[in-house]
Design a protein around this motif. Structure first.
Motif, PDB file in Angstrom:
ATOM      1  N   MET A 105       0.743  -1.187  -0.147  1.00  0.00           N
ATOM      2  CA  MET A 105       0.130  -0.011   0.067  1.00  0.00           C
ATOM      3  C   MET A 105       0.771   1.224   0.010  1.00  0.00           C
ATOM      4  O   MET A 105       1.831   1.369   0.659  1.00  0.00           O
ATOM      5  CB  MET A 105      -0.947  -0.034   1.134  1.00  0.00           C
ATOM      6  CG  MET A 105      -1.892   1.151   1.163  1.00  0.00           C
ATOM      7  SD  MET A 105      -3.204   0.943   0.144  1.00  0.00           S
ATOM      8  CE  MET A 105      -4.054  -0.460   0.628  1.00  0.00           C
ATOM      9  N   THR A 106       0.754   2.221  -1.056  1.00  0.00           N
ATOM     10  CA  THR A 106       1.401   3.504  -0.923  1.00  0.00           C
ATOM     11  C   THR A 106       1.208   4.169   0.263  1.00  0.00           C
ATOM     12  O   THR A 106      -0.142   4.105   0.793  1.00  0.00           O
ATOM     13  CB  THR A 106       1.065   4.158  -2.349  1.00  0.00           C
ATOM     14  OG1 THR A 106      -0.185   3.967  -2.584  1.00  0.00           O
ATOM     15  CG2 THR A 106       1.685   3.540  -3.405  1.00  0.00           C
ATOM     16  N   ASP A 107       1.989   5.142   0.617  1.00  0.00           N
ATOM     17  CA  ASP A 107       1.800   5.990   1.855  1.00  0.00           C
ATOM     18  C   ASP A 107       0.872   7.119   1.472  1.00  0.00           C
ATOM     19  O   ASP A 107       0.479   7.613   0.379  1.00  0.00           O
ATOM     20  CB  ASP A 107       3.042   6.740   1.948  1.00  0.00           C
ATOM     21  CG  ASP A 107       4.103   5.676   2.693  1.00  0.00           C
ATOM     22  OD1 ASP A 107       3.776   4.549   2.924  1.00  0.00           O
ATOM     23  OD2 ASP A 107       5.298   6.079   2.636  1.00  0.00           O
ATOM     24  N   HIS A 108       0.172   7.526   2.420  1.00  0.00           N
ATOM     25  CA  HIS A 108      -0.381   8.687   2.297  1.00  0.00           C
ATOM     26  C   HIS A 108       0.087  10.110   2.087  1.00  0.00           C
ATOM     27  O   HIS A 108       1.360  10.140   2.367  1.00  0.00           O
ATOM     28  CB  HIS A 108      -1.533   8.982   3.748  1.00  0.00           C
ATOM     29  CG  HIS A 108      -2.433   8.214   4.016  1.00  0.00           C
ATOM     30  ND1 HIS A 108      -2.256   6.940   4.691  1.00  0.00           N
ATOM     31  CD2 HIS A 108      -3.754   7.902   3.537  1.00  0.00           C
ATOM     32  CE1 HIS A 108      -3.268   6.253   4.933  1.00  0.00           C
ATOM     33  NE2 HIS A 108      -4.433   6.637   4.223  1.00  0.00           N
TER      34      HIS A 108
END
Lengths: 239, 272
Positions: free
Chosen positions: A1-4
């Motif tokens: 999951m990519t970062d916010h």
């Protein structure tokens, strides 16, 4: 999951995960120690289990407060929303596991001076080993978001139910054999029930993991083998 | 009698509701070009009647461009070219024989910034019905103005000053005046392009409450940058990205368990 985009959001979610991991570690140790205290008749170890439950309660409150604050601040959506809702649920389940382990330890203290048939204690120990394995697996599955492993735990719980039913029957037999066993066996029965219920909480966590990863509830009926609710003692003279 | 588990019942009810929904607007393979720039790629979507459909997506994703296609607002831009098909109630709205002015009476629009005419509150609402010849007498027109202001939830606040300028109202009141103006010509579809982005939270809440009431009678399409607003007011949500319609579905599904990673990344604030 990519970062916010907002990195502090990731920090908040990471903190929730690490708090849950800490809770899981404490709960696992509580159950392991309570069981060891039973086998070794170690009242001091049982007292230590009782004392540590406070820490678990405090962590659960911390997780809940952080989760509520994150909801208020970030208005999470989709997988983030599921992650936070799951954290609240799992923290609740682990806190209950801690309560049940504490209750187990209390009963260990109560029966530590009584004569204990080792064979029946061995049955409870075996059940506890299975539950500890379940607990470890489900906490690992939660940390790794592993639905397959969670599902395995979920399906495996009926073995614990079946074992509990056999312990229940065995304890009934001991009590019928000699009324002096009643006090000890009753405590052991509640103790076994506590451990069996910890198994139920692991299946709750497994269901939460499934929801967290897929966004859908586990729809099917879980296999159950706890027949103790239907088990009775035959009265003399009646078939 | 066998009892159906609740979850199955809920699914069945939802499926029935979906079956019952009538499609108001149908778009097929809509492409929009601004000169050489290909702004919208093959957009196909069904917009249900008497429901709120939200368009979400980052700036420049094409959601407003597509919204403006639904009442041919893009006709006013000389370099803009639209291909594909958009139907309302089965009729092609880009049919050469169709008068765009009549279409825009049927498909009203509310803009981001409240834009009342520099006229009285009354005249703002009366203007549309008058030019479209919808009323036959002053009494009729009075009634349309009153009804429209009531439906827009503004009447009680302005009934004693209908002759005051519309521009003298607060931002939220001006926006509700624009909604009253849009519904005065008896439209079937109302398009809203970020209708709350210039409003404070209380005025926003009033507009959202109004949208919820209006959907009983109108088909509403709203473009919004507020994901929470889309989640609150709409029943369907469509996510646009780089001129494409990425995902469309029930609002509940889009905001809890979107299927496409791009949708997930956007709504959770992960777009780099």
């Amino acid at each position: 999951m990519t970062d916010h985009i907002v990195s502090s959001y990731d920090v908040e979610l990471d903190t929730l995960r690490s708090k849950i991991a800490e809770m899981g570690g404490i709960a696992e140790k509580m159950l392991g120690d309570a069981t060891m205290a039973l086998v070794r008749r170690d009242a001091a170890l049982a007292q230590a289990v009782i004392a540590v439950d406070e820490r678990l309660d405090a962590l659960q409150h911390d997780v809940e407060e952080r989760a509520v604050l994150t909801i208020a601040k970030r208005q999470p959506m989709a997988v983030d929303l599921r992650e936070i809702v799951s954290a609240i649920r799992v923290a609740g389940d682990i806190e209950r596991v801690g309560d049940l382990a504490k209750n187990t330890a209390k009963r260990v203290v109560a029966i530590s001076n009584e004569m204990q048939p080792q064979k029946i204690v061995g049955g409870v120990q075996h059940m506890s080993d299975l539950v500890q394995a379940q607990l470890k697996d489900v906490l690992d599955a939660y940390a790794q978001k592993d639905t397959a492993r969670a599902l395995d735990v979920w399906q495996r719980d009926d073995r614990i139910d079946a074992l509990y039913t056999s312990i229940f029957r065995e304890l009934l037999t001991y009590m019928m054999e000699d009324p002096r066993n009643i006090s000890f066996c009753t405590h052991l029965l509640f103790l076994a029930k506590n451990i069996e219920r910890i198994g139920d909480h692991t299946t709750n966590v497994a269901e939460t993991i499934h929801y967290l990863v897929t966004g859908k509830p586990l729809a099917a009926e879980r296999p159950k083998s706890d027949e103790s609710s239907f088990t009775t003692v035959p009265v003399a003279g009646q078939q | 009698m066998t009892t159906m588990p609740n979850i199955e019942l809920a699914k069945a009810t939802a499926a029935e509701a979906a079956d019952e929904a009538v499609t108001k607007v149908v778009a097929r393979d809509v492409n929009v070009y601004y000169g050489d720039k290909h702004a919208l790629h093959d957009v196909s979507i069904d917009i249900p009647e008497k429901a709120v459909t939200a368009f979400i997506g980052p700036s420049g994703c094409g959601k407003s461009t597509f919204l403006r296609c639904i009442n041919r607002m893009n006709d006013t831009i000389p370099i803009c070219r639209v291909s594909g098909r958009i139907e309302i109630d089965g009729s092609d709205i880009y049919d050469r024989g169709l008068d765009p002015v009549q279409l825009r009476a049927k498909v009203g629009m509310v803009f981001q910034k409240p834009n009342p005419f520099p006229k009285s509150i009354y005249e703002n609402v009366a203007y549309g019905p008058r030019i479209h010849g919808l009323t036959s007498s002053k009494a009729d027109l009075d009634e349309v103005v009153t009804m429209s202001l009531k439906r827009a939830g503004l009447y009680e606040e302005v009934k004693d000053r209908l002759t005051s300028p519309g521009t003298g109202l607060s931002g939220g009141q001006q926006q509700r005046l624009c909604i009253a103006r849009a519904i005065a010509v008896n439209p079937e579809v109302i398009l809203m392009d970020e209708p709350c982005s210039a409003l404070d939270p209380i005025a926003t809440a009033k507009i959202e409450e109004l949208i919820d009431e209006l959907r009983e009678n109108y088909t509403i399409v709203i473009v919004t940058h507020s994901m929470q607003q889309a989640a609150r007011v709409s029943q369907r949500t469509a996510f646009f990205h780089l001129g494409k319609l990425v995902e469309e579905g029930s609002t509940e599904q889009i905001f809890t368990a979107p299927q496409d990673k791009r949708t997930q990344d956007y709504i959770t604030g992960r777009f780099g």
